[in-house]
Design a protein around this motif. Structure first.
Motif, mmCIF file in Angstrom:
data_model
loop_
_atom_site.group_PDB
_atom_site.id
_atom_site.type_symbol
_atom_site.label_atom_id
_atom_site.label_comp_id
_atom_site.label_asym_id
_atom_site.label_seq_id
_atom_site.Cartn_x
_atom_site.Cartn_y
_atom_site.Cartn_z
ATOM 1 N N ASP A 112 -22.799 29.179 -35.035
ATOM 2 C CA ASP A 112 -21.340 29.284 -34.983
ATOM 3 C C ASP A 112 -20.737 28.327 -33.954
ATOM 4 O O ASP A 112 -19.606 27.892 -34.092
ATOM 5 C CB ASP A 112 -20.931 30.726 -34.641
ATOM 6 C CG ASP A 112 -21.194 31.645 -35.817
ATOM 7 O OD1 ASP A 112 -21.364 31.116 -36.941
ATOM 8 O OD2 ASP A 112 -21.252 32.871 -35.622
ATOM 9 N N ASP A 113 -21.515 28.026 -32.893
ATOM 10 C CA ASP A 113 -20.948 27.195 -31.831
ATOM 11 C C ASP A 113 -21.339 25.718 -32.000
ATOM 12 O O ASP A 113 -21.473 24.981 -31.028
ATOM 13 C CB ASP A 113 -21.389 27.703 -30.458
ATOM 14 C CG ASP A 113 -22.902 27.702 -30.321
ATOM 15 O OD1 ASP A 113 -23.583 27.437 -31.340
ATOM 16 O OD2 ASP A 113 -23.400 27.960 -29.211
ATOM 17 N N ILE A 114 -21.532 25.297 -33.261
ATOM 18 C CA ILE A 114 -21.920 23.916 -33.530
ATOM 19 C C ILE A 114 -20.874 22.948 -32.965
ATOM 20 O O ILE A 114 -21.190 21.820 -32.561
ATOM 21 C CB ILE A 114 -22.100 23.687 -35.064
ATOM 22 C CG1 ILE A 114 -22.734 22.322 -35.356
ATOM 23 C CG2 ILE A 114 -20.806 23.800 -35.818
ATOM 24 C CD1 ILE A 114 -24.188 22.257 -35.078
ATOM 25 N N GLY A 115 -19.616 23.437 -32.897
ATOM 26 C CA GLY A 115 -18.540 22.592 -32.403
ATOM 27 C C GLY A 115 -18.783 22.055 -31.004
ATOM 28 O O GLY A 115 -18.284 20.992 -30.632
ATOM 29 N N SER A 116 -19.586 22.780 -30.203
ATOM 30 C CA SER A 116 -19.820 22.320 -28.835
ATOM 31 C C SER A 116 -21.207 21.678 -28.682
ATOM 32 O O SER A 116 -21.601 21.287 -27.578
ATOM 33 C CB SER A 116 -19.654 23.490 -27.865
ATOM 34 O OG SER A 116 -20.469 24.562 -28.290
ATOM 35 N N ASP A 117 -21.930 21.573 -29.793
ATOM 36 C CA ASP A 117 -23.243 20.909 -29.767
ATOM 37 C C ASP A 117 -23.061 19.423 -29.460
ATOM 38 O O ASP A 117 -22.223 18.757 -30.070
ATOM 39 C CB ASP A 117 -23.914 21.102 -31.146
ATOM 40 C CG ASP A 117 -25.349 20.588 -31.171
ATOM 41 O OD1 ASP A 117 -25.570 19.416 -30.782
ATOM 42 O OD2 ASP A 117 -26.232 21.364 -31.582
ATOM 43 N N ARG A 118 -23.828 18.897 -28.523
ATOM 44 C CA ARG A 118 -23.609 17.508 -28.086
ATOM 45 C C ARG A 118 -23.899 16.506 -29.203
ATOM 46 O O ARG A 118 -23.222 15.488 -29.337
ATOM 47 C CB ARG A 118 -24.447 17.202 -26.858
ATOM 48 C CG ARG A 118 -23.786 17.737 -25.603
ATOM 49 C CD ARG A 118 -24.723 17.716 -24.444
ATOM 50 N NE ARG A 118 -24.990 16.344 -23.980
ATOM 51 C CZ ARG A 118 -25.941 16.083 -23.092
ATOM 52 N NH1 ARG A 118 -26.702 17.037 -22.622
ATOM 53 N NH2 ARG A 118 -26.131 14.838 -22.692
ATOM 54 N N ARG A 119 -24.913 16.808 -30.022
ATOM 55 C CA ARG A 119 -25.227 15.891 -31.121
ATOM 56 C C ARG A 119 -24.080 15.855 -32.118
ATOM 57 O O ARG A 119 -23.727 14.809 -32.657
ATOM 58 C CB ARG A 119 -26.511 16.345 -31.841
ATOM 59 C CG ARG A 119 -27.772 16.009 -31.083
ATOM 60 C CD ARG A 119 -28.953 16.712 -31.703
ATOM 61 N NE ARG A 119 -28.770 18.170 -31.665
ATOM 62 C CZ ARG A 119 -29.597 19.042 -32.208
ATOM 63 N NH1 ARG A 119 -30.667 18.628 -32.865
ATOM 64 N NH2 ARG A 119 -29.372 20.330 -32.111
ATOM 65 N N PHE A 120 -23.488 17.047 -32.376
ATOM 66 C CA PHE A 120 -22.362 17.152 -33.301
ATOM 67 C C PHE A 120 -21.174 16.342 -32.789
ATOM 68 O O PHE A 120 -20.564 15.568 -33.529
ATOM 69 C CB PHE A 120 -21.981 18.634 -33.464
ATOM 70 C CG PHE A 120 -20.790 18.884 -34.352
ATOM 71 C CD1 PHE A 120 -20.881 18.771 -35.724
ATOM 72 C CD2 PHE A 120 -19.562 19.245 -33.807
ATOM 73 C CE1 PHE A 120 -19.787 19.012 -36.543
ATOM 74 C CE2 PHE A 120 -18.458 19.479 -34.614
ATOM 75 C CZ PHE A 120 -18.575 19.360 -35.990
ATOM 76 N N VAL A 121 -20.883 16.510 -31.497
ATOM 77 C CA VAL A 121 -19.747 15.804 -30.904
ATOM 78 C C VAL A 121 -19.983 14.291 -30.963
ATOM 79 O O VAL A 121 -19.088 13.517 -31.330
ATOM 80 C CB VAL A 121 -19.523 16.265 -29.441
ATOM 81 C CG1 VAL A 121 -18.434 15.423 -28.778
ATOM 82 C CG2 VAL A 121 -19.151 17.735 -29.414
ATOM 83 N N ALA A 122 -21.228 13.879 -30.653
ATOM 84 C CA ALA A 122 -21.536 12.448 -30.662
ATOM 85 C C ALA A 122 -21.445 11.875 -32.080
ATOM 86 O O ALA A 122 -20.945 10.769 -32.286
ATOM 87 C CB ALA A 122 -22.942 12.224 -30.085
#
Lengths: 254, 254
Positions: free
Chosen positions: B229-239
Motif C-alpha cells: 500500500d505504501d508503494i508511493g514512498s518506495d524509493r525505487r518507485f519515486v526514482a
C-alpha cells in the motif's frame, strides 16, 4: 409536451377552450354568413352526428385507408431509412430526391397517383402512405446515423456479427427516434387520408364533408372537422404516451 | 503472448486532410501473465496500437501476433476496456456485464449467474438492476471491467481506463485492477498517459514517443508484487517516476 400538468394547467386549458368557444359563439351570431355557424349550432350538429350512423361508417371507411396506408409507410419507410443511414455512400445519390419528396407538397402529387393507380382502396392507401413515407425515411435515417460509434466499437470488440450489431446496438439506440418517426408519419397519414378523400375520392370522412358542403350544412362540416381533429389529437397523444413508456425502458436520459 | 514487430500505420486523409502517420515501426513483446503499461504523451497513437490489438483497426505493415497468430479481427482471447466505458445505456448492469456472453450465445440463466459473480467481485452489490446513467463514473468503469472479465479472456486490454475519473476513484480502481491481476494472473496491456499509473501498475513500462509513435525505452520496474500500500514512498518507485517524467518532458518539448 407540457410536463407540469397539474390541476392548475388543466384549469388553464379549460379556460382557454371556454374563451375560444365564447368568441366563436359571438362571431357566429354576429355574422350573417352561411359559412360561419355559431359554436352551439356546431355542437348540436356534432351531437346529431355522434348519435347517427353516417359518421361512424365514414370514420370506419377512412380509418381502414389510414391504417393500411400507415402500415405500408412504416413497413417501407423504416427499413429504407435505416439502410440509407447505415450505408451513407449509396444514400448520397438518393439525397436530392428524398429532399425533394420532403419539400414538395404531396397534395400536388395526389392526382398523378390516382391517375396511375385508380381510385380504389389500394390507391387511396398508397396516397396515405406517400404522405407519410418521406418523413419516416428521414427520421429513421437520422436515427441510425446518431448511433454512438463507441457502442458499435464495444460490440465489435466483443465479437458481434453484423446482424448482432443491429440487434444489440443499432436498433435499441435508434428506437426512440423510430417512435418519433412513426408519430410524425402518422400525423402526415391523417392529412393524406383527408386530402385524398376531399380532392378526388368521395368516400368516408371526405365524402361526408363534401356531402354536407353541397347542402350548405356548415355546422355539420365544422362538426366533422372537429371529429377529425379529435382523432388526430388522440392518435398523437397516444403515440407520445407509447414513446414515453418505451423510452423509459429503452433509453438513457441523462 | 503478444508480439508486435515493426508495426506501422498511417491514418488515411479524407481528401481535405493529409494522411497522418500514427505508428512508426512499433516493437512490443508481452509475456504471459505480465502487466505491461504503455506510456506516452496524449495523441501519440497508443490507443491506435491497442485498437489494432483488439482487432478493431488494421495496420499497414509489420507484424501483430497474439499467441503466434496474426491478429485478423476481434477474438475471444482478448477483451477491451474503454476509456469512456462504452456501456449500453438501455441495458442494466447485469446485462452490460453479460453483453459479451450474450453475443456468444450463452443462455440467459448462465450469463446472469456469471454477471452476478462479477458484480460481487468488482464491488457493485445492490446495483445489478441499475442503468449506467444511475452510476458514478467509477462504478461505470467497474461494469466495463466486469464486462471484459466475463468473457474470460487471457488478455485484458485497458485503454486509459481511468482517465476520466477523479483521482480518489482512480486510485481505488487501480488497486482493484492490481488485485484482479494478482488473483487471475491475466496478461494485461494498459495504455495510459499517467506516469504515476504506469509505474504503479506495470511490471514493465514501455515508453512511446510523440506521434508517429515509436518505442523509446522499455523499463522493468522491478517493484514487488503484490504492490504494498505504501508503494508511493518506495524509493525505487519515486526514482522510476522521476526518470519517466524527465524522458516524457524531453520528448514533448522538442
Amino acid at each position: 409536451m407540457s410536463a407540469g400538468a397539474g390541476p392548475r394547467a388543466a384549469v388553464l386549458r379549460l379556460a382557454g377552450g371556454l374563451v375560444i368557444a365564447v368568441a366563436w359563439e359571438v362571431a357566429g351570431r354576429a355574422s350573417t354568413s352561411l359559412l360561419l355557424p355559431s359554436f352551439l349550432e356546431t355542437m348540436r350538429a356534432l351531437a346529431a352526428l355522434l348519435t347517427g350512423g353516417a359518421l361512424w361508417r365514414a370514420l370506419w371507411a377512412s380509418n381502414q385507408t389510414l391504417i393500411a396506408g400507415f402500415a405500408a409507410a412504416t413497413a417501407l419507410g423504416i427499413p429504407l431509412g435505416l439502410a440509407l443511414g447505415r450505408w451513407p455512400n449509396p444514400a448520397r445519390w438518393a439525397d436530392p430526391y428524398l429532399n425533394l419528396l420532403l419539400v414538395v407538397p404531396t397534395t400536388a402529387l395526389v392526382p398523378i397517383l390516382l391517375i396511375v393507380g385508380g381510385a380504389g382502396f389500394a390507391a387511396r392507401a398508397a396516397v396515405v402512405a406517400s404522405f407519410a413515407v418521406p418523413v419516416i425515411v428521414q427520421c429513421a435515417r437520422a436515427a441510425v446515423r446518431q448511433v454512438d460509434p463507441r457502442l458499435l466499437d464495444a460490440a465489435r470488440a466483443f465479437g458481434a456479427t453484423p446482424a448482432q450489431q443491429w440487434r444489440t446496438v443499432r436498433l435499441p439506440a435508434a428506437l426512440p427516434s423510430l417512435l418519433v418517426a412513426a408519430r410524425l408519419g402518422l400525423a402526415r397519414a391523417v392529412e393524406g387520408m383527408v386530402v385524398v378523400e376531399l380532392l378526388l375520392v368521395a368516400v368516408g370522412i371526405g365524402g361526408l364533408l363534401l356531402d354536407f358542403q353541397g347542402r350548405f350544412d356548415a355546422p355539420s362540416v365544422y362538426a366533422v372537422m372537429l371529429v377529425v381533429m379529435a382523432e388526430a389529437a388522440t392518435l398523437t397523444v397516444a403515440g407520445r404516451a407509447l414513446e414515453r413508456r418505451l423510452s423509459h425502458v429503452a433509453v438513457d436520459r441523462d | 503472448m503478444i508480439s508486435i514487430v515493426g508495426c506501422r500505420k498511417t491514418h488515411r486523409g479524407d481528401g481535405r486532410q493529409p494522411p497522418v502517420p500514427v505508428l512508426d515501426g512499433v516493437d512490443l513483446e508481452v509475456r504471459p501473465h505480465e502487466f505491461v503499461a504503455v506510456l506516452g504523451p496524449s495523441g501519440c497513437g497508443k490507443t491506435t496500437l491497442l485498437r489494432i490489438l483488439a482487432g478493431l483497426e488494421g495496420w499497414d505493415s509489420g507484424e501483430v501476433r497474439v499467441h503466434g497468430r496474426p491478429v485478423s479481427g476481434p477474438g475471444t482471447d482478448r477483451a477491451l476496456v474503454f476509456q469512456d466505458f462504452a456501456l449500453l445505456p438501455w441495458a442494466t448492469v447485469t446485462d452490460n456485464i453479460a453483453f459479451g456472453l450474450e453475443l456468444r450465445g450463452v443462455a440467459r440463466a448462465e450469463r446472469t449467474a456469471v454477471a452476478n459473480r462479477l458484480i460481487d467481485r468488482v464491488g457493485l452489490n445492490g446495483f445489478a438492476r441499475h442503468y449506467p446513467h444511475q452510476l458514478s463514473g467509477g462504478m461505470q468503469q467497474r461494469v466495463g471491467l466486469a464486462r471484459a472479465l466475463a468473457v474470460e479472456p487471457e488478455i485484458l486490454l485497458l485503454d486509459e481506463p481511468f482517465g476520466s475519473l477523479d483521482s480518489l476513484t482512480r486510485r481505488g480502481l487501480q488497486e482493484d485492477v492490481l488485485r484482479l491481476h494478482h488473483e487471475t494472473r491475466k496478461t494485461v496491456l494498459l495504455v495510459t498517459h499517467s506516469v504515476d499509473e504506469a509505474a504503479r501498475l506495470g511490471d514493465r513500462v514501455v515508453l512511446l514517443g510523440p506521434r508517429p509513435a515509436r518505442v523509446i525505452e522499455t523499463i522493468e520496474t522491478g517493484l514487488p508484487r503484490p504492490r504494498p500500500d505504501d508503494i508511493g514512498s518506495d524509493r525505487r518507485f519515486v526514482a522510476l517516476k522521476e526518470h519517466l517524467w524527465n524522458r516524457l518532458k524531453a520528448l514533448t518539448s522538442r
